[in-house]
Design a protein around this motif. Structure first.
Motif, mmCIF file in Angstrom:
data_model
loop_
_atom_site.group_PDB
_atom_site.id
_atom_site.type_symbol
_atom_site.label_atom_id
_atom_site.label_comp_id
_atom_site.label_asym_id
_atom_site.label_seq_id
_atom_site.Cartn_x
_atom_site.Cartn_y
_atom_site.Cartn_z
ATOM 1 N N LYS A 259 -31.252 27.504 26.819
ATOM 2 C CA LYS A 259 -29.879 27.156 26.548
ATOM 3 C C LYS A 259 -29.648 25.568 25.959
ATOM 4 O O LYS A 259 -28.927 25.508 25.143
ATOM 5 C CB LYS A 259 -29.263 26.994 27.910
ATOM 6 C CG LYS A 259 -27.706 26.828 28.123
ATOM 7 C CD LYS A 259 -27.344 27.095 29.405
ATOM 8 C CE LYS A 259 -25.841 26.884 29.373
ATOM 9 N NZ LYS A 259 -25.245 27.010 30.706
ATOM 10 N N GLU B 44 -35.382 29.390 30.952
ATOM 11 C CA GLU B 44 -34.090 29.746 30.463
ATOM 12 C C GLU B 44 -33.132 28.449 30.453
ATOM 13 O O GLU B 44 -32.249 28.483 29.230
ATOM 14 C CB GLU B 44 -33.406 30.685 31.455
ATOM 15 C CG GLU B 44 -31.961 31.143 30.870
ATOM 16 C CD GLU B 44 -31.959 31.637 29.287
ATOM 17 O OE1 GLU B 44 -31.215 31.742 28.598
ATOM 18 O OE2 GLU B 44 -33.161 32.266 29.005
ATOM 19 N N ARG C 210 -30.267 26.045 22.207
ATOM 20 C CA ARG C 210 -29.191 26.844 21.531
ATOM 21 C C ARG C 210 -28.146 25.717 21.418
ATOM 22 O O ARG C 210 -27.507 26.118 20.431
ATOM 23 C CB ARG C 210 -28.937 27.921 22.383
ATOM 24 C CG ARG C 210 -30.015 29.063 22.298
ATOM 25 C CD ARG C 210 -29.319 30.275 22.744
ATOM 26 N NE ARG C 210 -29.029 30.564 24.251
ATOM 27 C CZ ARG C 210 -29.814 30.713 25.148
ATOM 28 N NH1 ARG C 210 -30.862 31.283 24.997
ATOM 29 N NH2 ARG C 210 -29.432 30.523 26.496
#
Length: 588
Positions: free
Chosen positions: A362, A358, A365
């Motif tokens: 992140k 994750e 993104r």
């Protein structure tokens, strides 16, 4: 009451919990001058307009990601404007910390007599004065006299920095204070000869002296075994000179690891011993040998205890299990049943990572079109500035490092090898430049130089080749203390350390682009960009990344192109609808 405890007085009223509340409190603060209130409040208001920080807590950890983006290429804020905003935010955090300590806020105030008499003896721009300036002013504002300074004072100062420091490393700031204090005590008459020590880390590594000598000797022997030096290997050999691991598998020899990998194995074994002592409630001296770590019940206790600390999906947990399994394979080579039992146990306890974390998702993104454009332009900009200084005969070491970062970025943004392979790349051996201008080059790594044990051949586009040629012609020859004339990134010994090169790349991108990108994330970034535009083409990504198996590529990147695949399906469906419109409507 002692001055050290006076700075811990509780605040008289509730403290602001968001940046907007801090802006309101500063606007009416009675202990600030009108000019200070105006400057600090305007800085906070400007930051709240530029970034969504109004409802964030007024703490450096929450604000630092947004402050780091100020002054970058993509922020639209100049460097001077960014410096002024950071200064205003820093002043606001210092005011808030003074309120929490129950003392008045002091800024740009002259030192009191005890500190002024000592501090004034230092040279104006001496290194020692710069190292001690912030610490001395904090002590004076907190009412701590020079004779009261000790290690406890440094611990409280460390807690103060956590709440006010928006840039830089905490440990580095404390180290500068310790070094500066020692220098001042050595050269300034009357300076207190207090012995300052660095505050201990919360997760400090247990020293080797805490383990039994027999256990330490076994770990050292294990390192010698896995590096192959017990069979004629030598310390300090280059990665490319190590035995071919693919051939080692074929001949059923034990795999040979790099020295850095072996040191990592040793650290994990020491950590496993500490975890075993914690899990069973026994002293660390009770762990007498490596065999204690791979006993089935104890191995499971080690991994369960570590998983409770780092999480079930942490990569370090998987690495620890792999080290235990590798050691068991060597010790149980004649007892395959015991090895298989431990292997099944580790499989039940540890789930290997099968997708992007994750944290990496992140980071991906956060890279939008503007950030991507800035990263593609950065190599050209870094190398051009270094060449300009070289033409003016003003080339500095930092300019050479910037040019190295530019070349590494240009390669990673087009053909991303692992940073360990890139750092030791050699011209003419790994980097093949064309003989004619405008042609593509090649980047070749042998099976011994890749993690997967496969030969890797990648193409270098002409624009990347041009940057490498400019770097080798104008910058490479001027790098001081260059011992290896064929190294693409020379360092203090032969080539630059992979860890050092990776940190330099990360820091430069953070400064210029404002995003947090490590060297390995380029592999995920290029794979993501390709799969979004070409859903399902895992074979190309496998070839690009040098994975030994297509299943590895699918496990990590399957689903990354989900939105693009759905869009492609919708476009195909619209095309089918358009084809059916040429037929007349059916009649009932």
């Amino acid at each position: 009451m002692n001055a050290i405890t006076e700075v811990r007085n509780p605040p008289a009223s509730p403290l602001p919990s968001t940046l907007r509340e801090l802006h309101t409190a500063i606007s009416v603060a009675a202990d600030l001058s009108p000019r200070q209130r105006s400057d600090i409040a305007r800085s906070l208001a400007a930051l709240m307009r530029m970034a969504p920080v109004a409802n964030l807590p007024p703490h450096p950890a929450a604000l630092r990601p947004h402050l780091d983006r100020l002054g970058t290429i993509t922020s639209g804020v100049g460097s001077k404007r960014a410096a002024n905003l950071r200064a205003g935010v820093r002043a606001a955090l210092k005011w808030l910390r003074a309120q929490a300590d129950g003392r008045p806020y002091r800024a740009h105030q002259p030192l009191g007599r005890p500190w002024a008499a000592l501090f004034g003896q230092l040279a104006v721009f001496s290194r020692t004065k710069i190292q001690l300036s912030r610490f001395v002013h904090w002590c004076d504002a907190a009412g701590i006299l020079p004779t009261e300074v000790g290690t406890e004072t440094l611990t409280i100062y460390s807690d103060h920095l956590v709440h006010v420091m928006i840039k830089g490393g905490l440990r580095e700031q404390l180290r500068r204070v310790v070094v500066g204090w020692r220098e001042a005590a050595r050269h300034v008459p009357g300076w207190p000869d207090a012995s300052l020590a660095m505050p201990e880390r919360k997760n400090r590594i247990t020293p080797r002296s805490a383990y039994l000598p027999a256990f330490v000797a076994e770990v050292d022997e294990h390192v010698v075994t896995i590096t192959g030096r017990g069979a004629g290997g030598r310390a300090g050999q280059r990665f490319s000179e190590e035995p071919d691991r693919a051939e080692a598998r074929k001949s059923r020899r034990k795999p040979v690891y790099r020295a850095a990998t072996a040191r990592g194995h040793a650290q994990l074994l020491y950590r496993a011993a500490a975890l075993l002592a914690e899990a069973e409630g026994i002293p660390l001296s009770s762990v007498g040998s490596l065999a204690d770590l791979i006993a089935p019940g104890r191995a499971q206790a080690i991994l369960t205890t570590y998983a409770a600390t780092v999480g079930d999906e942490a990569p370090s947990l998987h690495n620890l299990a792999g080290v235990l399994l590798e050691m068991a394979r060597r010790r149980y080579r004649k007892d395959t049943g015991a090895h298989q039992r431990l292997y099944r146990l580790l499989q039940q306890t540890v789930r290997p990572p099968t997708e992007l974390s994750e944290k990496n998702r992140k980071r991906l993104r956060a890279i939008g079109p503007r950030e991507l454009r800035a990263m593609f332009d950065l190599p050209e900009r870094l190398i051009a500035e270094a060449c300009k200084r070289a033409d003016e005969e003003r080339l500095r070491l930092q300019d050479c490092i910037d040019a190295q970062i530019g070349v590494a970025l240009a390669i990673l943004l087009h053909q991303p090898p692992r940073i360990g392979s890139l750092a030791v790349a050699r011209l003419g051996e790994n980097i093949i430049l064309p003989t004619q201008e405008g042609e593509a080059g090649a980047m070749i790594f042998s099976r011994a130089e890749t993690k997967a044990g496969k030969k890797l051949e990648l193409s270098l586009p002409p624009n990347v080749v041009r940057l490498i040629c400019v770097y080798t012609d104008k910058i490479l020859l001027h790098i001081p203390n260059r011992r290896d004339e064929h190294a693409l990134f020379p360092g203090r010994s032969t080539t630059k350390r992979a860890h050092t090169l990776g940190l330099q790349i990360t820091e430069r991108i953070r400064k210029w682009v404002g995003v947090d990108v490590n060297s390995h994330l380029f592999r995920h970034l290029l794979s993501h960009l390709y799969l979004v535009r070409n859903p399902g083409k895992y074979d190309v990504v496998q070839r690009l990344l040098g994975h030994s198996s297509a299943e590895t590529t699918k496990a990590f990147y399957c689903g990354e192109e989900g939105a693009a695949a759905l869009a492609h399906f919708a476009a195909c469906l619209e095309q089918v609808k358009a084809e059916t419109r040429r037929f007349p409507n059916s009649r009932r």
